[in-house]
Every structure is written in C-alpha cells, then in structure tokens.
Design an enzyme around this catalytic site. Structure first.
Site, PDB file in Angstrom:
ATOM      1  N   ASP A 124       0.822  -1.209   0.000  1.00 33.99           N
ATOM      2  CA  ASP A 124       0.000   0.000   0.000  1.00 33.99           C
ATOM      3  C   ASP A 124       0.859   1.263   0.000  1.00 33.99           C
ATOM      4  OD1 ASP A 124      -2.070  -1.774   0.294  1.00 33.99           O
ATOM      5  OD2 ASP A 124      -2.874  -0.898   2.138  1.00 33.99           O
TER       6      ASP A 124
ATOM      7  N   HIS B 189       3.866  -2.180   2.972  1.00 34.45           N
ATOM      8  CA  HIS B 189       3.811  -0.837   2.399  1.00 34.45           C
ATOM      9  C   HIS B 189       5.075  -0.548   1.595  1.00 34.45           C
ATOM     10  CE1 HIS B 189       0.971  -0.753   5.750  1.00 34.45           C
ATOM     11  NE2 HIS B 189       0.358   0.235   5.131  1.00 34.45           N
TER      12      HIS B 189
END
Length: 270
Positions: free
Chosen positions: A74, A218
């Site tokens: 992400d 991430h």
C-alpha cells in the site's frame, strides 16, 4: 526486473541527451505494449472479480483450499518502490500494489515500471483518508480520483480497492458496488508502516501465514528500508513451507473467498 526498472525510470525521465530521447521513445513503446498486455490480463481478472462480487463485496482471505499467499503493498508509488520491485524481481515473487492517487504524478516513472513489470494495480484512494469519517460526496471524490490516477498510466479502471486504515462503512460499499470494485482487506498486518524493526516484520508475516492469506505491507508513506530488508526473509521461509506466492487476481481465481462469508467489518472501528 531490477535492470528493467532502472532503465525504464532513467529513460522516461529523459536523461542522457539525444540517445536518451531515443531510448525514452523505445521505452514508451514498450510501455504501450505492456499496457496492452496488462489490459488483457485486467480483462481476464475482471471476469474473476465479477464472479466473486456475485456473492460477496470483499475479500480478506482466500477460501483456504490451496497453499497460496498474496503479498500486497500500500501507499505507493514512492521513493522505496523501485527497491521493492528489484527484490521481487530477483526472487521471482508476484505481488499486488494499491496506489494513492496523489503520488502517481510525483513518481510516474516508478509507477510506469510497475505497469511494465505487469503487477496488478488497485486503488487506495486519492489522499488516504479514513473513509468512514467522510460524507458521501467526499468518499465518492476520493474513490473516483484515486481510480483516475491509475487510469492516467493507460490502465483500465481498477477493479480492486483497499480502504485506508481498513476504514469503511455502508456508504463505501455502496460506492464500490456502483463501480463494480472489490474491496481487498487483509489477513496479516506486518505493521511495517510503524518501522517496528526488520525482524518484527518478518515474524508477523511468517507467523501469520495460512492458506489463502493476504499479507499487508507498504512501499510508500514513509521510510520503507525495513520492509525492503525483510522481504526476501519473508518470501524464502514461506516457500520452504510450500506456499505459492500469487497476485490477488490469481488468488481470487484459484481460491476465492466463501460465498457465505459474514458481512465485512471496518478494521478501523468505523
């Protein structure tokens, strides 16, 4: 892919004078070819997503019938995305990326490298707000603009969507339904966003592994050097345990979530 990523980023930046311009044109041609290939894969993936949406609005884990695990990233594209791409390429590991729309213009060459490599791209809104705290109109803008940023790279409208912080409500689900988008949550949170240390990231990822798991990491939103360092030490143990790494579309095809799963609950308490 490490070399491909470096060359593509360099070429699209227009570096290198006249020869660089020629290479940039060649790279753009390759990007167009890749876009066509990705569009074809997206079309096939859309059929799979439609089948899943016929029975549920979300996925947080596969059906558990196969030893498959999906790595997801992400908050990119960002400064550390290229390093993560190089690791994935070196270890031949697929992954799925969820972009924040406002970062795409700032890291367009990196985003183009992801497209060139064929990774599935989902949307993570335009500005990363907790959606459950927003009005209908504000949620609509965040979802629409985030998807639009993906489309600027020549990709089809993204059918995969991840809500920031796991925050959503019935309004969110209604908007996603209008767009025929599937909400992708997660099974394992490595909490790498908080930089807990490389060993902690590895432990959370590997100890939480199960058939059908979706692992959250991430590639943007901060310093992701710990994630880069942890990644090969996550992938190799998973493979030693006979897990196959897949993308979200592949997981949906091979091992979709059960049709009778309970309605989703916001992971942010909203």
């Amino acid at each position: 892919m490490g070399g491909v990523v470096i060359v593509l980023v360099w070429a699209l930046s227009g570096a290198g004078g006249g020869s660089g311009s020629k290479l940039a044109g060649s790279s753009k041609s390759r990007l167009r070819d890749s876009q066509a290939s990705v569009a074809g894969a997206a079309s096939r993936g859309s059929d799979v997503i439609d089948r899943v949406l016929a029975s549920t609005s979300y996925v947080s884990v596969g059906g558990g019938r196969r030893r498959e695990i999906a790595l997801t990233f992400d908050d990119g594209p960002g400064p550390d995305t290229s390093r993560i791409l190089r690791v994935l390429h070196r270890i031949h590991a697929p992954a799925t990326f969820f972009w924040i729309g406002r970062w795409v213009p700032h890291y367009r060459s990196v985003a183009a490298a992801e497209v060139r490599a064929g990774y599935p791209i989902g949307s993570h809104t335009q500005n990363h707000p907790p959606l459950a705290q927003l009005s209908l109109d504000d949620q609509r803008r965040e979802i629409a603009h985030g998807a639009g940023a993906v489309e600027t790279l020549g990709l089809p409208r993204p059918r995969l969507f991840r809500p920031p912080y796991g925050s959503f409500n019935q309004t969110t689900l209604g908007l996603l339904s209008e767009r025929r988008a599937l909400m992708v949550l997660w099974t394992v949170d490595t909490r790498d966003f908080s930089s807990p240390g490389t060993n902690r990231i590895i432990y959370l990822a590997v100890s939480g592994a199960r058939p059908g798991a979706i692992i959250l990491m991430h590639d943007g939103g901060g310093d992701r050097r710990q994630t880069v360092a942890a990644l090969p030490k996550i992938i190799r143990p998973l493979r030693r345990r006979h897990y196959r790494l897949v993308t979200i579309p592949q997981l949906l095809q091979d091992d979709p979530p059960p049709a009778n799963q309970a309605p989703p609950h916001s992971l942010a308490g909203g």
